[in-house]
Design a protein around this motif. Structure first.
Motif, PDB file in Angstrom:
ATOM      1  N   GLU A 237       0.821  -1.204   0.012  1.00  0.00           N
ATOM      2  CA  GLU A 237       0.077  -0.004  -0.166  1.00  0.00           C
ATOM      3  C   GLU A 237       0.878   1.138   0.206  1.00  0.00           C
ATOM      4  O   GLU A 237       0.538   2.327  -0.863  1.00  0.00           O
ATOM      5  CB  GLU A 237      -0.945   0.055   0.974  1.00  0.00           C
ATOM      6  CG  GLU A 237      -1.822  -1.271   1.328  1.00  0.00           C
ATOM      7  CD  GLU A 237      -2.964  -1.004   2.389  1.00  0.00           C
ATOM      8  OE1 GLU A 237      -2.782   0.082   3.065  1.00  0.00           O
ATOM      9  OE2 GLU A 237      -3.594  -2.476   2.603  1.00  0.00           O
ATOM     10  N   GLU A 240       2.429   1.837  -3.533  1.00  0.00           N
ATOM     11  CA  GLU A 240       1.488   2.400  -4.521  1.00  0.00           C
ATOM     12  C   GLU A 240       1.295   3.783  -4.147  1.00  0.00           C
ATOM     13  O   GLU A 240       1.185   4.746  -5.346  1.00  0.00           O
ATOM     14  CB  GLU A 240       0.046   1.493  -4.351  1.00  0.00           C
ATOM     15  CG  GLU A 240      -0.961   2.127  -5.203  1.00  0.00           C
ATOM     16  CD  GLU A 240      -0.191   2.072  -6.646  1.00  0.00           C
ATOM     17  OE1 GLU A 240      -1.040   2.766  -7.507  1.00  0.00           O
ATOM     18  OE2 GLU A 240       0.243   1.111  -7.084  1.00  0.00           O
ATOM     19  N   VAL A 249       0.199   5.659   3.620  1.00  0.00           N
ATOM     20  CA  VAL A 249      -0.762   5.159   4.369  1.00  0.00           C
ATOM     21  C   VAL A 249      -0.943   5.800   5.464  1.00  0.00           C
ATOM     22  O   VAL A 249      -0.015   5.739   6.370  1.00  0.00           O
ATOM     23  CB  VAL A 249      -0.655   3.559   4.400  1.00  0.00           C
ATOM     24  CG1 VAL A 249      -1.576   2.899   5.361  1.00  0.00           C
ATOM     25  CG2 VAL A 249      -0.360   2.860   3.066  1.00  0.00           C
TER      26      VAL A 249
END
Length: 340
Positions: A237, A240, A249
Protein backbone atom coordinates in the motif's frame (compact mmCIF):
# COMPACT_ATOMS: atom_id res chain seq x y z
CA UNK A 1 -4.28 -49.39 -3.21
CA UNK A 2 -1.55 -50.41 -0.78
CA UNK A 3 -2.63 -50.41 2.87
CA UNK A 4 -0.36 -48.89 5.49
CA UNK A 5 -0.13 -50.01 9.10
CA UNK A 6 -1.86 -47.60 11.46
CA UNK A 7 1.12 -46.95 13.70
CA UNK A 8 1.75 -43.69 15.53
CA UNK A 9 4.47 -42.62 13.06
CA UNK A 10 2.52 -43.55 9.92
CA UNK A 11 -0.61 -41.77 11.14
CA UNK A 12 1.37 -38.64 12.00
CA UNK A 13 2.77 -38.38 8.49
CA UNK A 14 -0.60 -39.18 6.92
CA UNK A 15 -2.33 -36.49 9.00
CA UNK A 16 0.29 -33.95 7.95
CA UNK A 17 -0.23 -34.72 4.26
CA UNK A 18 -4.02 -34.76 4.67
CA UNK A 19 -3.95 -31.36 6.39
CA UNK A 20 -1.78 -29.90 3.63
CA UNK A 21 -4.07 -31.20 0.91
CA UNK A 22 -7.10 -29.85 2.78
CA UNK A 23 -5.61 -26.36 2.98
CA UNK A 24 -3.78 -26.04 -0.31
CA UNK A 25 -5.23 -28.72 -2.57
CA UNK A 26 -7.15 -27.58 -5.61
CA UNK A 27 -10.76 -28.35 -6.27
CA UNK A 28 -11.55 -31.63 -7.99
CA UNK A 29 -9.18 -34.63 -7.91
CA UNK A 30 -6.24 -34.10 -5.59
CA UNK A 31 -3.27 -34.58 -7.88
CA UNK A 32 0.32 -33.93 -6.81
CA UNK A 33 3.89 -34.68 -7.77
CA UNK A 34 6.40 -35.75 -5.12
CA UNK A 35 10.11 -34.97 -5.31
CA UNK A 36 11.56 -38.34 -4.34
CA UNK A 37 15.26 -38.57 -3.50
CA UNK A 38 15.12 -42.07 -2.09
CA UNK A 39 15.88 -40.75 1.40
CA UNK A 40 13.69 -41.45 4.43
CA UNK A 41 11.84 -38.12 4.39
CA UNK A 42 10.72 -38.26 0.76
CA UNK A 43 9.94 -42.00 0.94
CA UNK A 44 7.67 -41.51 3.95
CA UNK A 45 6.05 -38.52 2.23
CA UNK A 46 5.43 -40.54 -0.94
CA UNK A 47 3.89 -43.42 0.99
CA UNK A 48 1.48 -41.08 2.78
CA UNK A 49 0.68 -39.05 -0.34
CA UNK A 50 -0.37 -42.17 -2.26
CA UNK A 51 -2.97 -42.88 0.43
CA UNK A 52 -4.18 -39.31 0.98
CA UNK A 53 -4.14 -37.91 -2.59
CA UNK A 54 -6.02 -39.17 -5.63
CA UNK A 55 -3.04 -39.20 -8.00
CA UNK A 56 0.68 -39.05 -7.22
CA UNK A 57 3.50 -38.78 -9.74
CA UNK A 58 7.05 -39.31 -8.46
CA UNK A 59 9.88 -37.15 -9.81
CA UNK A 60 13.40 -38.41 -9.07
CA UNK A 61 16.34 -36.09 -9.77
CA UNK A 62 19.66 -37.75 -10.58
CA UNK A 63 22.35 -35.11 -9.99
CA UNK A 64 25.00 -37.44 -11.45
CA UNK A 65 27.51 -36.30 -8.81
CA UNK A 66 28.34 -39.74 -7.44
CA UNK A 67 29.13 -43.10 -8.96
CA UNK A 68 26.02 -45.26 -8.97
CA UNK A 69 23.60 -42.35 -8.75
CA UNK A 70 21.66 -43.77 -11.69
CA UNK A 71 21.01 -46.97 -9.74
CA UNK A 72 19.91 -45.00 -6.68
CA UNK A 73 17.44 -43.10 -8.88
CA UNK A 74 16.19 -46.33 -10.48
CA UNK A 75 15.65 -47.88 -7.05
CA UNK A 76 13.71 -44.82 -5.91
CA UNK A 77 11.51 -45.00 -9.02
CA UNK A 78 10.83 -48.70 -8.38
CA UNK A 79 9.90 -47.93 -4.76
CA UNK A 80 7.52 -45.18 -5.90
CA UNK A 81 5.68 -47.53 -8.25
CA UNK A 82 5.51 -50.23 -5.58
CA UNK A 83 3.96 -47.72 -3.18
CA UNK A 84 1.26 -46.91 -5.74
CA UNK A 85 2.41 -43.82 -7.64
CA UNK A 86 0.82 -43.35 -11.05
CA UNK A 87 4.24 -42.73 -12.59
CA UNK A 88 7.89 -42.37 -11.63
CA UNK A 89 10.25 -40.34 -13.79
CA UNK A 90 14.01 -40.04 -13.40
CA UNK A 91 15.33 -36.58 -14.30
CA UNK A 92 19.07 -36.56 -15.01
CA UNK A 93 20.61 -33.09 -14.59
CA UNK A 94 23.97 -31.44 -15.13
CA UNK A 95 25.17 -29.54 -12.06
CA UNK A 96 27.28 -26.45 -12.71
CA UNK A 97 29.86 -24.86 -10.45
CA UNK A 98 28.60 -21.31 -9.89
CA UNK A 99 28.02 -20.49 -6.24
CA UNK A 100 29.35 -23.81 -4.93
CA UNK A 101 28.12 -27.36 -5.38
CA UNK A 102 25.23 -27.13 -2.89
CA UNK A 103 23.73 -24.06 -4.52
CA UNK A 104 24.35 -25.33 -8.06
CA UNK A 105 22.75 -28.70 -7.30
CA UNK A 106 19.74 -26.99 -5.76
CA UNK A 107 19.26 -24.77 -8.83
CA UNK A 108 19.52 -27.74 -11.18
CA UNK A 109 17.13 -29.81 -9.05
CA UNK A 110 14.41 -27.19 -8.78
CA UNK A 111 14.66 -26.31 -12.48
CA UNK A 112 14.24 -29.99 -13.44
CA UNK A 113 11.30 -30.48 -11.07
CA UNK A 114 9.58 -27.34 -12.33
CA UNK A 115 9.99 -28.40 -15.96
CA UNK A 116 8.64 -31.91 -15.31
CA UNK A 117 5.74 -31.27 -12.91
CA UNK A 118 3.15 -30.80 -15.68
CA UNK A 119 1.23 -28.14 -13.79
CA UNK A 120 1.02 -30.10 -10.54
CA UNK A 121 2.20 -28.84 -7.14
CA UNK A 122 5.41 -30.58 -6.08
CA UNK A 123 5.58 -31.94 -2.54
CA UNK A 124 9.00 -31.78 -0.88
CA UNK A 125 10.09 -33.86 2.10
CA UNK A 126 11.41 -31.03 4.30
CA UNK A 127 10.82 -31.76 7.99
CA UNK A 128 10.77 -29.73 11.20
CA UNK A 129 14.49 -30.47 11.58
CA UNK A 130 15.17 -29.01 8.12
CA UNK A 131 13.16 -25.94 9.10
CA UNK A 132 15.23 -25.43 12.26
CA UNK A 133 18.46 -25.70 10.25
CA UNK A 134 17.13 -23.18 7.70
CA UNK A 135 16.27 -20.69 10.46
CA UNK A 136 19.77 -20.95 11.93
CA UNK A 137 21.35 -20.43 8.51
CA UNK A 138 19.14 -17.37 7.99
CA UNK A 139 20.07 -16.03 11.42
CA UNK A 140 23.74 -16.19 10.48
CA UNK A 141 23.06 -14.04 7.40
CA UNK A 142 21.74 -11.25 9.62
CA UNK A 143 19.33 -9.91 7.00
CA UNK A 144 16.39 -9.26 9.29
CA UNK A 145 13.15 -11.08 9.96
CA UNK A 146 12.70 -12.21 6.37
CA UNK A 147 15.88 -14.29 6.49
CA UNK A 148 14.69 -16.32 9.51
CA UNK A 149 11.13 -16.97 8.33
CA UNK A 150 12.22 -20.40 7.17
CA UNK A 151 10.35 -22.37 4.51
CA UNK A 152 6.66 -21.88 3.80
CA UNK A 153 4.23 -24.79 3.77
CA UNK A 154 3.28 -23.69 0.24
CA UNK A 155 5.11 -21.35 -2.09
CA UNK A 156 3.68 -22.25 -5.48
CA UNK A 157 4.47 -24.73 -6.86
CA UNK A 158 6.40 -26.12 -3.88
CA UNK A 159 4.54 -27.80 -1.03
CA UNK A 160 6.04 -28.89 2.29
CA UNK A 161 3.53 -30.96 4.28
CA UNK A 162 6.06 -32.30 6.81
CA UNK A 163 7.30 -29.06 8.40
CA UNK A 164 5.83 -30.11 11.75
CA UNK A 165 7.11 -33.70 11.54
CA UNK A 166 10.46 -34.69 13.02
CA UNK A 167 13.06 -36.49 10.92
CA UNK A 168 13.02 -39.40 13.36
CA UNK A 169 9.34 -39.98 12.55
CA UNK A 170 9.97 -40.37 8.82
CA UNK A 171 12.73 -42.87 9.55
CA UNK A 172 10.34 -44.79 11.77
CA UNK A 173 7.75 -44.85 8.97
CA UNK A 174 10.28 -46.35 6.56
CA UNK A 175 11.26 -49.00 9.10
CA UNK A 176 7.61 -49.93 9.67
CA UNK A 177 6.93 -50.14 5.93
CA UNK A 178 10.03 -52.19 5.21
CA UNK A 179 11.51 -49.43 3.05
CA UNK A 180 15.29 -49.03 2.82
CA UNK A 181 16.08 -45.35 2.41
CA UNK A 182 19.18 -44.26 0.55
CA UNK A 183 21.80 -42.59 2.78
CA UNK A 184 23.35 -39.79 0.74
CA UNK A 185 27.03 -39.47 1.78
CA UNK A 186 26.77 -35.71 1.25
CA UNK A 187 24.34 -35.64 4.20
CA UNK A 188 27.15 -36.66 6.56
CA UNK A 189 30.01 -34.69 5.00
CA UNK A 190 31.27 -31.98 7.40
CA UNK A 191 32.38 -29.78 4.50
CA UNK A 192 28.76 -28.63 4.17
CA UNK A 193 27.53 -26.02 6.66
CA UNK A 194 24.07 -27.54 6.95
CA UNK A 195 25.57 -30.92 7.85
CA UNK A 196 27.57 -29.37 10.70
CA UNK A 197 24.46 -27.60 11.94
CA UNK A 198 22.63 -30.92 11.93
CA UNK A 199 25.38 -32.99 13.51
CA UNK A 200 27.05 -30.51 15.86
CA UNK A 201 25.23 -27.22 16.45
CA UNK A 202 21.63 -28.32 16.97
CA UNK A 203 22.53 -31.25 19.29
CA UNK A 204 24.67 -28.85 21.36
CA UNK A 205 21.85 -26.29 21.56
CA UNK A 206 19.44 -29.04 22.61
CA UNK A 207 21.86 -30.11 25.33
CA UNK A 208 22.64 -26.62 26.64
CA UNK A 209 19.10 -25.25 26.47
CA UNK A 210 17.35 -28.34 27.75
CA UNK A 211 15.69 -29.65 24.58
CA UNK A 212 12.90 -28.40 22.34
CA UNK A 213 15.17 -26.09 20.35
CA UNK A 214 14.23 -27.40 16.89
CA UNK A 215 10.53 -26.98 17.63
CA UNK A 216 11.05 -23.50 19.07
CA UNK A 217 12.97 -22.40 15.97
CA UNK A 218 10.24 -23.76 13.69
CA UNK A 219 7.52 -21.96 15.71
CA UNK A 220 9.51 -18.73 15.54
CA UNK A 221 9.72 -19.04 11.76
CA UNK A 222 5.96 -19.60 11.52
CA UNK A 223 5.21 -16.54 13.65
CA UNK A 224 7.59 -14.39 11.62
CA UNK A 225 5.96 -15.51 8.36
CA UNK A 226 2.55 -14.51 9.69
CA UNK A 227 3.85 -11.12 10.82
CA UNK A 228 5.75 -10.68 7.58
CA UNK A 229 2.63 -11.26 5.49
CA UNK A 230 0.89 -8.36 7.24
CA UNK A 231 3.89 -6.06 6.86
CA UNK A 232 4.24 -6.99 3.18
CA UNK A 233 0.61 -6.07 2.53
CA UNK A 234 1.03 -2.69 4.25
CA UNK A 235 4.30 -2.10 2.39
CA UNK A 236 2.54 -2.68 -0.94
CA UNK A 237 0.00 0.00 0.00
CA UNK A 238 2.86 2.37 0.83
CA UNK A 239 4.59 1.54 -2.45
CA UNK A 240 1.46 2.31 -4.44
CA UNK A 241 1.08 5.63 -2.62
CA UNK A 242 4.75 6.49 -3.31
CA UNK A 243 4.28 5.67 -7.01
CA UNK A 244 1.34 8.05 -7.16
CA UNK A 245 3.32 10.64 -5.24
CA UNK A 246 0.39 11.25 -2.92
CA UNK A 247 -0.12 10.65 0.77
CA UNK A 248 1.22 7.47 2.28
CA UNK A 249 -0.85 5.02 4.29
CA UNK A 250 -2.37 6.76 7.30
CA UNK A 251 -0.33 9.97 6.84
CA UNK A 252 -3.09 12.33 5.80
CA UNK A 253 -0.65 14.56 3.89
CA UNK A 254 -1.35 16.34 0.63
CA UNK A 255 -0.22 14.99 -2.73
CA UNK A 256 3.28 15.97 -3.80
CA UNK A 257 2.40 15.53 -7.48
CA UNK A 258 1.53 12.35 -9.34
CA UNK A 259 3.80 10.54 -11.76
CA UNK A 260 1.83 8.80 -14.49
CA UNK A 261 4.17 5.89 -15.24
CA UNK A 262 4.68 4.83 -11.61
CA UNK A 263 8.36 4.12 -12.32
CA UNK A 264 9.63 6.61 -9.73
CA UNK A 265 8.77 7.03 -6.07
CA UNK A 266 7.96 10.08 -3.98
CA UNK A 267 10.68 10.67 -1.38
CA UNK A 268 8.29 12.68 0.79
CA UNK A 269 5.81 9.81 0.89
CA UNK A 270 8.50 7.29 1.81
CA UNK A 271 10.30 9.47 4.35
CA UNK A 272 7.28 9.78 6.63
CA UNK A 273 6.60 6.03 6.69
CA UNK A 274 7.84 3.64 9.43
CA UNK A 275 11.22 2.16 8.58
CA UNK A 276 9.90 -1.42 8.58
CA UNK A 277 7.36 -0.56 5.88
CA UNK A 278 9.63 1.77 3.92
CA UNK A 279 12.43 -0.78 3.51
CA UNK A 280 9.99 -3.51 2.54
CA UNK A 281 8.45 -1.17 -0.05
CA UNK A 282 11.90 -0.29 -1.41
CA UNK A 283 12.86 -3.96 -1.59
CA UNK A 284 9.72 -4.78 -3.58
CA UNK A 285 10.30 -1.83 -5.91
CA UNK A 286 13.94 -2.74 -6.56
CA UNK A 287 13.15 -6.41 -7.24
CA UNK A 288 10.31 -5.46 -9.60
CA UNK A 289 12.73 -3.15 -11.39
CA UNK A 290 15.19 -5.96 -12.07
CA UNK A 291 17.53 -5.89 -9.05
CA UNK A 292 19.30 -9.21 -8.45
CA UNK A 293 21.00 -10.63 -5.35
CA UNK A 294 19.71 -7.71 -3.31
CA UNK A 295 21.58 -7.43 -0.01
CA UNK A 296 20.90 -5.61 3.24
CA UNK A 297 23.77 -3.26 2.36
CA UNK A 298 22.07 -2.35 -0.94
CA UNK A 299 18.76 -1.76 0.80
CA UNK A 300 20.21 0.46 3.52
CA UNK A 301 22.09 2.55 0.94
CA UNK A 302 18.91 3.12 -1.09
CA UNK A 303 17.02 3.90 2.11
CA UNK A 304 19.67 6.51 2.92
CA UNK A 305 18.73 8.32 -0.30
CA UNK A 306 15.38 8.91 1.39
CA UNK A 307 16.28 9.52 5.02
CA UNK A 308 19.91 10.72 5.00
CA UNK A 309 20.13 12.76 1.83
CA UNK A 310 23.41 14.71 1.57
CA UNK A 311 23.62 14.94 -2.20
CA UNK A 312 25.20 11.51 -2.55
CA UNK A 313 25.23 9.72 -5.86
CA UNK A 314 23.17 6.75 -6.93
CA UNK A 315 23.37 3.22 -5.58
CA UNK A 316 24.27 0.40 -7.96
CA UNK A 317 22.17 -2.69 -7.25
CA UNK A 318 22.75 -6.07 -8.88
CA UNK A 319 20.78 -6.61 -12.06
CA UNK A 320 22.65 -4.76 -14.74
CA UNK A 321 23.78 -6.22 -18.05
CA UNK A 322 27.17 -6.21 -19.81
CA UNK A 323 28.22 -2.59 -20.08
CA UNK A 324 25.42 -1.25 -17.88
CA UNK A 325 24.59 -0.93 -14.18
CA UNK A 326 21.17 -0.79 -12.53
CA UNK A 327 21.26 2.33 -10.37
CA UNK A 328 18.80 3.79 -7.86
CA UNK A 329 19.15 7.53 -7.45
CA UNK A 330 17.37 10.57 -6.02
CA UNK A 331 16.29 13.22 -8.51
CA UNK A 332 14.01 16.19 -7.85
CA UNK A 333 12.39 14.67 -4.80
CA UNK A 334 11.84 11.25 -6.32
CA UNK A 335 13.67 7.92 -6.45
CA UNK A 336 14.55 6.64 -9.90
CA UNK A 337 15.80 3.27 -11.08
CA UNK A 338 17.67 3.27 -14.38
CA UNK A 339 20.24 1.34 -16.34
CA UNK A 340 23.38 3.41 -16.85
Amino acid sequence: MRQLPETVAVLEVRRAVRAWLGEYGRGGPRMVAVALSGGADSLALTAAAVIEADVVDALIVDHQLQAGSDQVAADAAAAALALGCRSARVLAVQVGAAGGMEAAARRARYAALDAARDGLPVLLGHTLDDQAETVLLGLARGSGGRSIQGMAAYAEPWGRPLLEVRRAVTRQVCAELGLRPHEDPHNSSPEFTRVRLRAEVLPLLEEVLGGGVAGALARTAEQLRADGAVLDALAEELLEAARRGGEHVGAGSESAGAVSDGATLSVETLATAPVALRRRALRSWLLAGGAKALTDKHLRAVDALVTSWRGQGGVAVGGGSPGTRLVAAREHGRLTLRRQ
